[in-house]
Write a protein that holds these residues in place. Sequence first.
Motif, mmCIF file in Angstrom:
data_model
loop_
_atom_site.group_PDB
_atom_site.id
_atom_site.type_symbol
_atom_site.label_atom_id
_atom_site.label_comp_id
_atom_site.label_asym_id
_atom_site.label_seq_id
_atom_site.Cartn_x
_atom_site.Cartn_y
_atom_site.Cartn_z
ATOM 1 N N VAL A 25 76.707 3.488 68.900
ATOM 2 C CA VAL A 25 76.557 4.023 67.537
ATOM 3 C C VAL A 25 75.534 3.209 66.740
ATOM 4 O O VAL A 25 74.636 3.763 66.096
ATOM 5 C CB VAL A 25 77.919 4.024 66.804
ATOM 6 N N ALA A 26 75.633 1.873 66.798
ATOM 7 C CA ALA A 26 74.731 1.042 65.992
ATOM 8 C C ALA A 26 73.282 1.214 66.447
ATOM 9 O O ALA A 26 72.375 1.290 65.609
ATOM 10 C CB ALA A 26 75.142 -0.425 66.075
ATOM 11 N N ASP A 46 69.539 0.702 77.207
ATOM 12 C CA ASP A 46 70.970 0.514 77.478
ATOM 13 C C ASP A 46 71.200 0.427 78.976
ATOM 14 O O ASP A 46 70.580 1.152 79.757
ATOM 15 C CB ASP A 46 71.813 1.650 76.891
ATOM 16 N N ARG A 47 72.103 -0.415 79.379
ATOM 17 C CA ARG A 47 72.393 -0.548 80.811
ATOM 18 C C ARG A 47 73.247 0.603 81.327
ATOM 19 O O ARG A 47 73.280 0.864 82.533
ATOM 20 C CB ARG A 47 73.056 -1.893 81.119
ATOM 21 N N ASN A 48 73.970 1.258 80.443
ATOM 22 C CA ASN A 48 74.730 2.440 80.864
ATOM 23 C C ASN A 48 73.796 3.642 81.002
ATOM 24 O O ASN A 48 72.686 3.622 80.485
ATOM 25 C CB ASN A 48 75.833 2.753 79.850
ATOM 26 N N GLY A 53 77.918 4.050 74.218
ATOM 27 C CA GLY A 53 78.566 2.739 74.371
ATOM 28 C C GLY A 53 80.078 2.853 74.439
ATOM 29 O O GLY A 53 80.617 3.528 75.328
ATOM 30 N N ARG A 54 80.751 2.234 73.475
ATOM 31 C CA ARG A 54 82.213 2.228 73.487
ATOM 32 C C ARG A 54 82.826 3.563 73.073
ATOM 33 O O ARG A 54 84.047 3.674 72.974
ATOM 34 C CB ARG A 54 82.725 1.071 72.614
ATOM 35 N N ASN A 76 88.796 6.836 69.714
ATOM 36 C CA ASN A 76 89.516 8.107 69.849
ATOM 37 C C ASN A 76 89.796 8.814 68.527
ATOM 38 O O ASN A 76 90.069 9.999 68.490
ATOM 39 C CB ASN A 76 90.832 7.856 70.577
ATOM 40 N N TRP A 77 89.768 8.048 67.443
ATOM 41 C CA TRP A 77 90.120 8.636 66.144
ATOM 42 C C TRP A 77 88.970 8.566 65.152
ATOM 43 O O TRP A 77 88.207 7.595 65.147
ATOM 44 C CB TRP A 77 91.257 7.839 65.496
ATOM 45 N N GLN A 79 88.866 7.443 61.673
ATOM 46 C CA GLN A 79 89.843 6.643 60.928
ATOM 47 C C GLN A 79 89.391 6.513 59.488
ATOM 48 O O GLN A 79 88.367 5.903 59.192
ATOM 49 C CB GLN A 79 90.010 5.284 61.606
ATOM 50 N N VAL A 242 69.321 -5.506 80.102
ATOM 51 C CA VAL A 242 68.577 -6.607 79.480
ATOM 52 C C VAL A 242 69.129 -7.926 80.027
ATOM 53 O O VAL A 242 70.343 -8.138 80.039
ATOM 54 C CB VAL A 242 68.743 -6.571 77.945
ATOM 55 N N PHE A 271 74.560 -5.530 71.067
ATOM 56 C CA PHE A 271 75.554 -5.823 72.097
ATOM 57 C C PHE A 271 76.866 -6.252 71.433
ATOM 58 O O PHE A 271 76.866 -6.877 70.384
ATOM 59 C CB PHE A 271 75.055 -6.923 73.039
ATOM 60 N N GLY A 435 76.206 -4.083 64.723
ATOM 61 C CA GLY A 435 77.257 -3.477 65.545
ATOM 62 C C GLY A 435 78.575 -3.578 64.817
ATOM 63 O O GLY A 435 78.672 -4.174 63.732
ATOM 64 N N GLU A 436 79.555 -3.002 65.415
ATOM 65 C CA GLU A 436 80.923 -3.023 64.880
ATOM 66 C C GLU A 436 81.318 -4.396 64.333
ATOM 67 O O GLU A 436 81.809 -4.526 63.217
ATOM 68 C CB GLU A 436 81.814 -2.543 66.032
ATOM 69 N N LEU A 446 84.210 2.630 64.097
ATOM 70 C CA LEU A 446 82.928 3.314 64.296
ATOM 71 C C LEU A 446 82.054 3.249 63.059
ATOM 72 O O LEU A 446 80.843 3.056 63.143
ATOM 73 C CB LEU A 446 83.182 4.790 64.639
HETATM 74 C C1 LIG Z 1 89.580 1.281 73.509
HETATM 75 C C2 LIG Z 1 88.871 1.406 72.194
HETATM 76 C C3 LIG Z 1 89.427 2.155 71.180
HETATM 77 C C4 LIG Z 1 88.769 2.285 69.952
HETATM 78 N N1 LIG Z 1 89.282 3.114 69.013
HETATM 79 C C5 LIG Z 1 88.563 3.390 67.890
HETATM 80 C C6 LIG Z 1 88.953 4.435 67.041
HETATM 81 O O1 LIG Z 1 89.909 5.159 67.330
HETATM 82 N N2 LIG Z 1 88.240 4.637 65.896
HETATM 83 C C7 LIG Z 1 87.155 3.876 65.572
HETATM 84 O O2 LIG Z 1 86.560 4.088 64.506
HETATM 85 N N3 LIG Z 1 86.723 2.916 66.424
HETATM 86 C C8 LIG Z 1 87.390 2.672 67.567
HETATM 87 N N4 LIG Z 1 86.940 1.764 68.465
HETATM 88 C C9 LIG Z 1 85.769 0.947 68.085
HETATM 89 C C10 LIG Z 1 84.438 1.673 68.303
HETATM 90 O O3 LIG Z 1 84.393 2.227 69.580
HETATM 91 C C11 LIG Z 1 83.326 0.655 68.128
HETATM 92 O O4 LIG Z 1 83.419 0.086 66.840
HETATM 93 C C12 LIG Z 1 81.909 1.240 68.256
HETATM 94 O O5 LIG Z 1 81.816 2.206 69.259
HETATM 95 C C13 LIG Z 1 80.949 0.100 68.520
HETATM 96 O O6 LIG Z 1 79.619 0.549 68.542
HETATM 97 P P1 LIG Z 1 78.438 -0.482 68.705
HETATM 98 O O7 LIG Z 1 77.181 0.290 68.669
HETATM 99 O O8 LIG Z 1 78.608 -1.601 67.757
HETATM 100 O O9 LIG Z 1 78.640 -1.158 70.143
HETATM 101 P P2 LIG Z 1 78.642 -0.514 71.621
HETATM 102 O O10 LIG Z 1 79.182 0.850 71.598
HETATM 103 O O11 LIG Z 1 79.293 -1.511 72.495
HETATM 104 O O12 LIG Z 1 77.088 -0.427 71.971
HETATM 105 C C14 LIG Z 1 76.393 -1.505 72.549
HETATM 106 C C15 LIG Z 1 75.631 -1.024 73.763
HETATM 107 O O13 LIG Z 1 74.957 -2.154 74.352
HETATM 108 C C16 LIG Z 1 74.894 -1.944 75.748
HETATM 109 N N5 LIG Z 1 74.679 -3.219 76.432
HETATM 110 C C17 LIG Z 1 75.501 -4.290 76.505
HETATM 111 N N6 LIG Z 1 74.942 -5.264 77.257
HETATM 112 C C18 LIG Z 1 73.728 -4.803 77.658
HETATM 113 C C19 LIG Z 1 72.667 -5.355 78.424
HETATM 114 N N7 LIG Z 1 72.737 -6.576 78.960
HETATM 115 N N8 LIG Z 1 71.559 -4.598 78.639
HETATM 116 C C20 LIG Z 1 71.455 -3.349 78.118
HETATM 117 N N9 LIG Z 1 72.446 -2.780 77.382
HETATM 118 C C21 LIG Z 1 73.558 -3.493 77.146
HETATM 119 C C22 LIG Z 1 76.242 -1.349 76.092
HETATM 120 O O14 LIG Z 1 76.167 -0.642 77.312
HETATM 121 C C23 LIG Z 1 76.530 -0.464 74.878
HETATM 122 O O15 LIG Z 1 76.173 0.880 75.126
HETATM 123 C C24 LIG Z 1 87.547 1.624 69.719
HETATM 124 C C25 LIG Z 1 86.971 0.878 70.748
HETATM 125 C C26 LIG Z 1 87.612 0.784 71.981
HETATM 126 C C27 LIG Z 1 86.951 0.046 73.097
#
Ligand SMILES: Cc1cc2nc3c(=O)[nH]c(=O)nc-3n(C[C@H](O)[C@H](O)[C@H](O)COP(=O)(O)OP(=O)(O)OC[C@H]3O[C@@H](n4cnc5c(N)ncnc54)[C@H](O)[C@@H]3O)c2cc1C
Length: 508
Positions: A25-26, A46-48, A53-54, A76-77, A79, A242, A271, A435-436, A446
Motif C-alpha cells: 500500500v505505501a 518488489d520481491r513478490n 504486500g501484506r 482482512n478488515w 477498520q 533488493v 519494507f 509504511g504502516e 492499512l
Molecule cells: C495477518 C495480518 C492481518 C492484518 N489485518 C489488518 C486489517 O484487518 N486491517 C488493516 O487495516 N490492516 C491490517 N493489517 C496491516 C496491513 O496489512 C498493513 O498495515 C499494510 O498492508 C502494510 O503496508 P506497507 O506498504 O506498509 O507494507 P508491505 O505491505 O509489507 O509492503 C512492503 C513490500 O516490500 C516488499 N519487500 C520486502 N523486502 C523486500 C526486498 N528485499 N526486496 C524487494 N521487495 C521487498 C514486500 O514484498 C512488500 O510487498 C494486517 C496485516 C497482517 C499481516
Amino acid sequence: AALPPRDNSTGTCRKTKVAILGAGVAGITAAQALSNASVSDFVIIDRNDYIGGRVTHTQFGKKADGTPYTVELGANWFQGLGVTNGPENPIWTLGKKYGINNTYSNYSSIISYDEKGPSEYLELMDKWDEAYAVCQAESGDILTENLQDVSVRTGLSLAGWRPQKDMHAQAVEWWEWDFNAAQPPESSSLLFGVAGENATFNYFSDENNFVWDQRGFNAMINGEANEFLKEGDDRLMLSKKVTTVDYSDNSVKVQLEDGSCIEADHAICTFSLGVLQNEVVTFEPELPQWKLEAIQSFSMSTYTKIFMQFNETFWDENTQFFLYADPHERGRYPVFQSLSGPGFHEGSNIIFVTVTADQAYVVENQSDEETKAEVMEVLRSMFPAVEIPEPTAFFYPRWNHQEWAYGSYSNWPVGVTLERHQNLRANVDRLWFAGEATAPLFFGYLQGAWYEGQEAGQRVASLLGGDIYGENSGPMKNYEVLHGTTFEDEYEDENGWDLDTFENNNAE
Ligand SMILES: Cc1cc2nc3c(=O)[nH]c(=O)nc-3n(C[C@H](O)[C@H](O)[C@H](O)COP(=O)(O)OP(=O)(O)OC[C@H]3O[C@@H](n4cnc5c(N)ncnc54)[C@H](O)[C@@H]3O)c2cc1C
C-alpha cells in the motif's frame, strides 16, 4: 517488460528519479503521489510477484462446484470507516471505489466457551469497558500533561481490571485488546496504544467491515496502480529482490539480487519493520544510530489466521465469533470466526481461528498436523455434544517466517516516545522511509501505510520540483539525540542509588 539486467561492475545502472522499494500500500500511494505531482520517472521494485504486500490472499477449500474460495491471509478488515460529512478512512474510500465485497463485523454476535463447552461470561465485557474508559482518560492525561507513559497493563490494573488467574476474564481481555494489537497489554504503550485506537475508531468510526471479495482485497491496490501505470509498464519491477541500498546526500544506488542495479535521485523504502529489524537488506553506509535505535525500539507483532473447512457447519451459523477460554493458557486458540454465515462465504463450512504473539510463534514452528490436532481438541471441548469430523481443508500462513515481512504489523511499546517514532519516519539523506510502522496515528493499519506512502511521495516530489504540497514538502525532522528524564546528579542516596555502578570490584 522489465529491462534486461545491467552489469553493475561497469557502473551502468538503470537510471531513474525515484526508486520505490516495495509494492504494498505505501509503495503504491508513494508512486501515486509522485504521479499526481507530474513526477513520472520512478520505478517500483518488489520481491513478490504481485502488488499488495501484506494485503495478500490464497485459494482455499472448495465450493459446491469444486472451485476454491479466496481467503485473506493478511489484512482482512476495513477498520474505522468514517462519518457522514466528516473524515473518511482513505482505505474505505478505495473499497467503495472498487466495489470490494465486505460485511460489517458484528462484535456482539459472539458466544463464549471454555473447556467444558458453552459458558456464559460475556458480562465481563462491561467491566472491561469501564476500565478501558478510564484508560482512555489516562492516555489523554499522559499526552496533554507530558506525563511518563505506562503500559496498557498498568493502566488497566489501576482502573480495577485485574484478570489474574480468571481465564474467562483473560479470554475477554484477549478479545478486547490482543485481537487488534496482536500483543498483550503489558507490551503496549498506554499513551500511543489508546491514542492509536482513538485515531482509527473515534476519528473515523468504530465499525470494522470484513472483506470476502473473491478478487482479493488487493484488487483495489491493483486498481489504483493501474491508474498511473500502463499495461506492461516497465516502471513496475516485480519478482526483484533488493539486497543493498547505497545512499548518500546526492543519490541512491539500489542493488538487486539478480545482479542488476538502479540509480536514483531518491529512494523510498517501504519494507516492513520486521524486514528492517532483521537486516535482510544492507544499507551502505550503515544507518545512523538514531535511525537504528528507532528501528529496534518498535515491535513487530504476529497475527496468524488458521483456516479450516468442514463438510458441515456444526457451529451456530448465525453467529460470527466464538470466544474460547483455555483453562491453562491465555490466548490459546481464543477466537474462532465463521465464514459460513450470511454475508460471508455463506454455506462454505469455513471457520478460522486467530492466534497472536507467542502463540503465533508456536504454531508457526509446528507442523500443520500438530496444529490441526490441537485445534480439533479445542473445538471438540467447545462442542461436546457434536461429533466433529476432521476438516476437509486446513491452512495457515507463517508470517514470522516470511523474509519479506518478518511478522504481521507493528506495535508501540511502552515508554517509546513520539520523537523516537519520528526517527523511524525520518529520511536519512536521500533515503526515505514509509509504511504502516512509520505512521504515528495509524500504525498497524492499512490507512497508516496509505498516509505514510503518500507523504513520502509528496515530500520527494517537492524536492524534485514537482507540484508543491504545502506542509508535506522537503526533508523530515529527526532527533539526533534523545535524552532521558533523570540527570546524573539524581543517581544519589535520596533515590536509593547508593553505589557506583561504574565501579568494578570484580575486575581481574
Ligand atoms: C495477518 C495480518 C492481518 C492484518 N489485518 C489488518 C486489517 O484487518 N486491517 C488493516 O487495516 N490492516 C491490517 N493489517 C496491516 C496491513 O496489512 C498493513 O498495515 C499494510 O498492508 C502494510 O503496508 P506497507 O506498504 O506498509 O507494507 P508491505 O505491505 O509489507 O509492503 C512492503 C513490500 O516490500 C516488499 N519487500 C520486502 N523486502 C523486500 C526486498 N528485499 N526486496 C524487494 N521487495 C521487498 C514486500 O514484498 C512488500 O510487498 C494486517 C496485516 C497482517 C499481516
